[in-house]
Enzyme design. Structure first.
Site, PDB file in Angstrom:
ATOM      1  CD  GLN A  17      -6.893   9.723  -2.207  1.00 29.49           C
ATOM      2  OE1 GLN A  17      -5.683   9.872  -2.097  1.00 29.49           O
ATOM      3  NE2 GLN A  17      -7.526   8.681  -1.689  1.00 29.49           N
ATOM      4  CE1 TYR A  30      -1.069  11.697   4.634  1.00 31.39           C
ATOM      5  CE2 TYR A  30      -2.634  10.177   3.633  1.00 31.39           C
ATOM      6  CZ  TYR A  30      -1.336  10.527   3.943  1.00 31.39           C
ATOM      7  OH  TYR A  30      -0.302   9.708   3.587  1.00 31.39           O
ATOM      8  NE  ARG A  73      -8.867   4.508   0.013  1.00 26.21           N
ATOM      9  CZ  ARG A  73      -7.672   3.951   0.030  1.00 26.21           C
ATOM     10  NH1 ARG A  73      -6.603   4.674   0.297  1.00 26.21           N
ATOM     11  NH2 ARG A  73      -7.519   2.670  -0.224  1.00 26.21           N
ATOM     12  N   GLY A  86      -4.770  -2.235  -4.731  1.00 26.22           N
ATOM     13  CA  GLY A  86      -3.628  -1.389  -4.990  1.00 26.22           C
ATOM     14  C   GLY A  86      -2.500  -2.131  -5.680  1.00 26.22           C
TER      15      GLY A  86
END
Length: 357
Positions: free
Chosen positions: A97, A178, A225, A314
């Site tokens: 990622q 982000y 994502r 996760g």
């Protein structure tokens, strides 16, 4: 759990199951370089249909946290090669990622003490954890057109480095507040040029990065994502359904390997994206009920409903390196230890026991 264990084609890869290991920051890199422990950690989880690594900065100014790995120097490439070799030796599949943190950064992370960059000069209101205590995120420097072009090039360079490091592909981090997400969101993108204002302008950076990276390494090796409506890191989105439908329609012609959707709150936007996206959709479902994380039962349910093609988890992967075996056996499952999520040594990282352990 019949749906979870059906194979799936992803680009040129054949996934043996639909259990995807979600990207999880672990903050155990040293000076931006992965340690040998990372190779053991990821290899332990090679039974995943697909591993997506922790967020990895594509450039120095893209770093947002301490002790996170990068992918912009030969030393970092060599360290990641140990990881991919270890995963592939166990017949696993692994994407890295690429995560440019944008305004979620701090001058203390950068050798020249520069300000973090973002679409607009709007502070996150958050803080950076350091061994010396918490530091406020500063107001970032608004990116000019040269900065934007450089950010695109940084993603291209990191993706090429990822191929050198032996990764099967890259995931662009357009979620969780982000840089890519900051261009999409209302409150972080106040620009009045071609990258701000209208929906088509706000999705421009995400599409440019996806197209450029696809051209560089092949679209079958690129995923993205997204997390519509996610308020992490001070993000506000007034109308995520409209923005993300437009984004997905613009991404569709690129033939990316997948869209990885982190569900936040309701399911309406998920259904819109499922209807519009023609390719593989990986869903990290919003946890409901008493469980704080996605369970095998909830994962099976969204697959059975047809909401997605694979499910990312996760916490269960973090604590259960042999997760497919445990699901098949009906448990038991190791409980994740939040005190060892970030930083530290092998404890809470590579020492979770397997069923045969």
């Amino acid at each position: 759990m019949s749906h979870l264990f059906q194979p799936l084609s992803l680009g040129k890869l054949r996934l043996p199951n639909r259990l995807v290991m979600a990207p999880m920051t672990r903050s155990r890199a040293s000076g931006g370089v992965q340690t040998p422990l990372a190779a053991e950690y990821y290899a332990q989880r090679a039974a995943a249909g697909l591993i997506i690594t922790e967020g990895t900065q594509p450039c120095v100014i893209g770093q947002g946290y301490i002790d996170t790995p990068g992918l912009h120097t030969p030393k970092q490439v060599a360290a990641w090669r140990r990881v991919t070799d270890a995963v592939h030796e166990r017949q696993g599949r692994i994407f890295v990622q690429l995560m440019h943190s944008g305004r979620v950064g701090h001058p203390s992370l950068y050798p020249d003490g520069a300000l973090p960059v973002a679409p607009s000069a709007v502070a996150s209101g958050g803080q950076l954890y350091t061994p010396e205590g918490m530091l406020d995120h500063p107001t970032p420097r608004a990116m000019n057109l040269e900065d934007i072009a450089r950010a695109v090039e940084d993603h291209i360079s990191a993706a090429k480095f990822a191929m050198d490091a032996g990764f099967d592909g890259v995931e662009l981090h357009g979620a969780n507040g982000y840089l890519i997400h900051q261009f999409l969101a209302d409150n972080t993108n106040l620009r009045t040029d071609a990258y701000g204002g209208s929906v088509n302008n706000r999705i421009r950076f995400a599409v440019e990065v996806a197209r450029a990276v696809s051209d560089a390494v092949g679209p079958e090796r690129v995923g993205i994502r997204l997390s519509p409506g996610n308020t992490s890191n001070g993000i506000e989105e007034r109308d995520p359904a409209t923005v993300y439908e437009a984004l997905i329609r613009a991404l569709a012609p690129l033939n990316l390997a997948y869209v990885h959707l982190m569900e936040f709150g309701g399911r309406d936007v998920t259904k819109v994206i499922r209807d519009v996206w023609p390719g593989v959709l990986i869903l990290n479902p919003h946890a409901t009920g008493e469980e704080a994380f996605v369970t095998p039962e909830s994962a099976e349910a969204v697959l059975e409903e047809g909401l997605c093609d694979a499910v990312s988890m996760g916490s269960l992967w973090l604590a259960n390196p042999d997760l497919p075996e445990r699901i098949t056996a009906g448990g038991p499952f190791n409980a994740p230890d939040p005190d060892t999520f970030y930083g530290g040594d092998h404890r809470g990282y590579t020492d979770y026991p397997t069923l045969d352990g």
